[in-house]
Design a protein around this motif. Structure first.
Motif, PDB file in Angstrom:
ATOM      1  N   GLU A  42       0.569  -1.224  -0.293  1.00 29.38           N
ATOM      2  CA  GLU A  42       0.008   0.024   0.152  1.00 29.38           C
ATOM      3  C   GLU A  42       0.752   0.984  -0.213  1.00 29.38           C
ATOM      4  O   GLU A  42       1.922   1.646   0.690  1.00 29.38           O
ATOM      5  N   THR A  43       0.446   1.521  -1.118  1.00 28.47           N
ATOM      6  CA  THR A  43       0.859   3.819  -1.169  1.00 28.47           C
ATOM      7  C   THR A  43       0.330   5.019  -0.675  1.00 28.47           C
ATOM      8  O   THR A  43       0.709   5.864  -0.639  1.00 28.47           O
ATOM      9  N   LEU A  44      -0.991   4.331  -0.941  1.00 28.72           N
ATOM     10  CA  LEU A  44      -2.040   5.478  -0.769  1.00 28.72           C
ATOM     11  C   LEU A  44      -2.535   5.662   0.996  1.00 28.72           C
ATOM     12  O   LEU A  44      -3.907   4.801   1.039  1.00 28.72           O
ATOM     13  N   HIS A  45      -2.080   5.667   1.947  1.00 29.23           N
ATOM     14  CA  HIS A  45      -2.190   5.724   3.232  1.00 29.23           C
ATOM     15  C   HIS A  45      -3.377   6.299   3.491  1.00 29.23           C
ATOM     16  O   HIS A  45      -4.561   6.584   4.447  1.00 29.23           O
ATOM     17  N   GLY A  46      -3.325   7.539   2.918  1.00 31.00           N
ATOM     18  CA  GLY A  46      -4.197   8.316   3.234  1.00 31.00           C
ATOM     19  C   GLY A  46      -4.654   9.239   2.085  1.00 31.00           C
ATOM     20  O   GLY A  46      -3.799   9.806   1.192  1.00 31.00           O
ATOM     21  N   PRO A  47      -5.516  10.638   1.609  1.00 31.14           N
ATOM     22  CA  PRO A  47      -5.999  11.807   0.476  1.00 31.14           C
ATOM     23  C   PRO A  47      -4.648  12.547   0.168  1.00 31.14           C
ATOM     24  O   PRO A  47      -4.681  12.331  -0.671  1.00 31.14           O
ATOM     25  N   ALA A  48      -4.297  12.809   0.979  1.00 26.84           N
ATOM     26  CA  ALA A  48      -2.721  14.110   0.264  1.00 26.84           C
ATOM     27  C   ALA A  48      -1.897  12.393  -0.178  1.00 26.84           C
ATOM     28  O   ALA A  48      -1.223  13.488  -1.168  1.00 26.84           O
ATOM     29  N   ASP A  49      -1.868  11.509  -0.497  1.00 30.66           N
ATOM     30  CA  ASP A  49      -0.810  10.700  -0.865  1.00 30.66           C
ATOM     31  C   ASP A  49      -1.642  10.113  -1.666  1.00 30.66           C
ATOM     32  O   ASP A  49      -0.509  10.195  -3.514  1.00 30.66           O
ATOM     33  N   LEU A  50      -2.423   9.814  -1.936  1.00 28.20           N
ATOM     34  CA  LEU A  50      -3.558  10.092  -3.253  1.00 28.20           C
ATOM     35  C   LEU A  50      -3.961  11.075  -4.522  1.00 28.20           C
ATOM     36  O   LEU A  50      -3.341  11.280  -5.727  1.00 28.20           O
ATOM     37  N   GLY A  51      -3.395  12.039  -3.410  1.00 23.64           N
ATOM     38  CA  GLY A  51      -3.318  13.626  -4.850  1.00 23.64           C
ATOM     39  C   GLY A  51      -2.309  13.671  -4.921  1.00 23.64           C
ATOM     40  O   GLY A  51      -1.510  14.298  -5.933  1.00 23.64           O
ATOM     41  N   GLU A  52      -0.756  13.379  -4.201  1.00 21.05           N
ATOM     42  CA  GLU A  52       0.426  13.137  -4.787  1.00 21.05           C
ATOM     43  C   GLU A  52       0.717  12.157  -5.857  1.00 21.05           C
ATOM     44  O   GLU A  52       1.379  12.724  -6.814  1.00 21.05           O
ATOM     45  N   TRP A  53       0.353  10.952  -6.190  1.00 19.66           N
ATOM     46  CA  TRP A  53       0.531  10.125  -7.080  1.00 19.66           C
ATOM     47  C   TRP A  53      -0.016  10.711  -8.265  1.00 19.66           C
ATOM     48  O   TRP A  53      -0.184  10.651  -9.100  1.00 19.66           O
ATOM     49  N   LEU A  54      -1.936  11.697  -7.851  1.00 19.44           N
ATOM     50  CA  LEU A  54      -2.806  12.193  -9.180  1.00 19.44           C
ATOM     51  C   LEU A  54      -1.572  13.218 -10.126  1.00 19.44           C
ATOM     52  O   LEU A  54      -1.680  13.631 -11.511  1.00 19.44           O
ATOM     53  N   VAL A  62      -2.959  18.443 -10.171  1.00 22.59           N
ATOM     54  CA  VAL A  62      -2.402  18.742  -9.639  1.00 22.59           C
ATOM     55  C   VAL A  62      -3.709  19.429  -8.919  1.00 22.59           C
ATOM     56  O   VAL A  62      -4.301  20.211  -9.598  1.00 22.59           O
ATOM     57  N   MET A  63      -4.280  18.637  -7.877  1.00 25.38           N
ATOM     58  CA  MET A  63      -5.089  18.972  -6.656  1.00 25.38           C
ATOM     59  C   MET A  63      -5.552  20.100  -7.107  1.00 25.38           C
ATOM     60  O   MET A  63      -4.461  21.278  -6.372  1.00 25.38           O
ATOM     61  N   THR A  64      -6.571  21.288  -6.953  1.00 25.49           N
ATOM     62  CA  THR A  64      -7.197  22.315  -6.731  1.00 25.49           C
ATOM     63  C   THR A  64      -8.204  22.249  -6.012  1.00 25.49           C
ATOM     64  O   THR A  64      -7.980  23.028  -4.334  1.00 25.49           O
ATOM     65  N   ILE A  65      -8.567  21.105  -5.050  1.00 20.53           N
ATOM     66  CA  ILE A  65      -9.130  21.075  -4.242  1.00 20.53           C
ATOM     67  C   ILE A  65      -9.071  20.444  -3.625  1.00 20.53           C
ATOM     68  O   ILE A  65      -8.299  18.536  -3.968  1.00 20.53           O
ATOM     69  N   PRO A  66      -8.009  19.570  -1.713  1.00 26.94           N
ATOM     70  CA  PRO A  66      -7.748  18.633  -1.368  1.00 26.94           C
ATOM     71  C   PRO A  66      -8.742  17.556  -1.392  1.00 26.94           C
ATOM     72  O   PRO A  66     -10.040  17.799  -1.724  1.00 26.94           O
ATOM     73  N   VAL A  67      -7.748  16.989  -1.553  1.00 32.53           N
ATOM     74  CA  VAL A  67      -9.196  15.613  -1.556  1.00 32.53           C
ATOM     75  C   VAL A  67      -9.453  14.801   0.303  1.00 32.53           C
ATOM     76  O   VAL A  67      -8.414  14.882   0.907  1.00 32.53           O
ATOM     77  N   THR A  68     -10.217  14.172  -0.681  1.00 31.82           N
ATOM     78  CA  THR A  68     -10.959  13.922   0.854  1.00 31.82           C
ATOM     79  C   THR A  68     -11.136  12.301   1.225  1.00 31.82           C
ATOM     80  O   THR A  68     -10.659  11.614  -0.018  1.00 31.82           O
ATOM     81  N   ALA A  69     -11.365  11.955   2.346  1.00 33.25           N
ATOM     82  CA  ALA A  69     -11.664  10.096   2.586  1.00 33.25           C
ATOM     83  C   ALA A  69     -12.077   9.275   2.278  1.00 33.25           C
ATOM     84  O   ALA A  69     -11.993   8.519   1.552  1.00 33.25           O
ATOM     85  N   ARG A  70     -13.376  10.423   1.579  1.00 31.30           N
ATOM     86  CA  ARG A  70     -14.689   9.749   1.129  1.00 31.30           C
ATOM     87  C   ARG A  70     -13.973   9.351  -0.824  1.00 31.30           C
ATOM     88  O   ARG A  70     -13.597   8.348  -1.292  1.00 31.30           O
ATOM     89  N   GLU A  71     -13.340  10.224  -1.488  1.00 30.84           N
ATOM     90  CA  GLU A  71     -12.404   9.921  -2.136  1.00 30.84           C
ATOM     91  C   GLU A  71     -11.550   9.282  -2.367  1.00 30.84           C
ATOM     92  O   GLU A  71     -11.129   8.412  -3.450  1.00 30.84           O
TER      93      GLU A  71
END
Length: 200
Positions: A42-54, A62-71
């Protein structure tokens, strides 16, 4: 997708890392971790990790709206669906209905919208850039892959204990290994040792 380059560095929990190119961004995404025995990757431990990968190329969203736990939860569900569908196609089995439904659900959201820069020579994504849009773009790529000309080229690494999946885009369609440096060379070494053991 904005660039043709795919691939990423994968890390083995037992040590070491290697470059793996799955041949499609959606399949690269499927290799960011998993459930059960794949949880160690696992590399996507939190919402920020997903934002970083994308935000990494080739998607470069590059996200202009922070990634949520639901996303993040939706991203992991899509990742699992892509993984399951790719393995089913590689094995010649029918695609799991749940995976198809999850991919279709993600694709139904608005995708990333390309935007030409003022100079007219580069492009980015029109804001706002949300994770659901990036996931829709990945799901749509997977739909194109499964329904397009490369559908029959989705393969699983030929090594006995390597579950990595990729699109074989080689001209002869003869790619067998996740990477030649990793599983390909291991196979060659084993074959050489076996031959030497049986030589008089």
């Amino acid at each position: 997708m904005r660039a043709s380059t795919t691939g990423q560095v994968l890390h083995d929990p037992k040590g070491g890392s290697f470059w793996f190119d799955a041949g499609a961004v959606c399949l690269d995404f499927a290799h960011t971790g998993g459930e059960g025995r794949y949880a160690v990757f696992e590399t996507l431990h939190g919402p920020a990790d997903l934002g970083e990968w994308l935000a990494q190329p080739p998607l470069s969203a590059v996200m202009t709206i922070p990634v949520t736990a639901r996303e993040l939860a939706a991203a992991k569900a899509l990742r699992q669906a892509i993984w399951d569908a790719a393995h089913a196609r590689a094995a010649g089995r029918p695609l799991p209905a749940g995976a198809v439904a999850t991919i279709n659900r993600a694709a139904a959201a608005a995708p990333l919208v390309p935007e030409l820069a003022a100079a007219g020579t580069t492009a980015g994504w029109a804001p706002p850039v949300r994770a659901t849009q990036a996931l829709s773009t990945l799901a749509r790529e997977m739909i194109e892959l499964l329904s397009g000309p490369l559908s029959g080229r989705i393969r699983e690494c030929a090594s006995d204990n390597c579950p990595l999946v990729f699109v074989d885009s080689s001209r002869p369609g003869s790619r067998r290994w996740c990477t030649m440096e990793r599983c390909g060379n291991r196979h060659k070494l084993r074959a050489l040792r076996a031959r030497r053991a049986t030589d008089p």
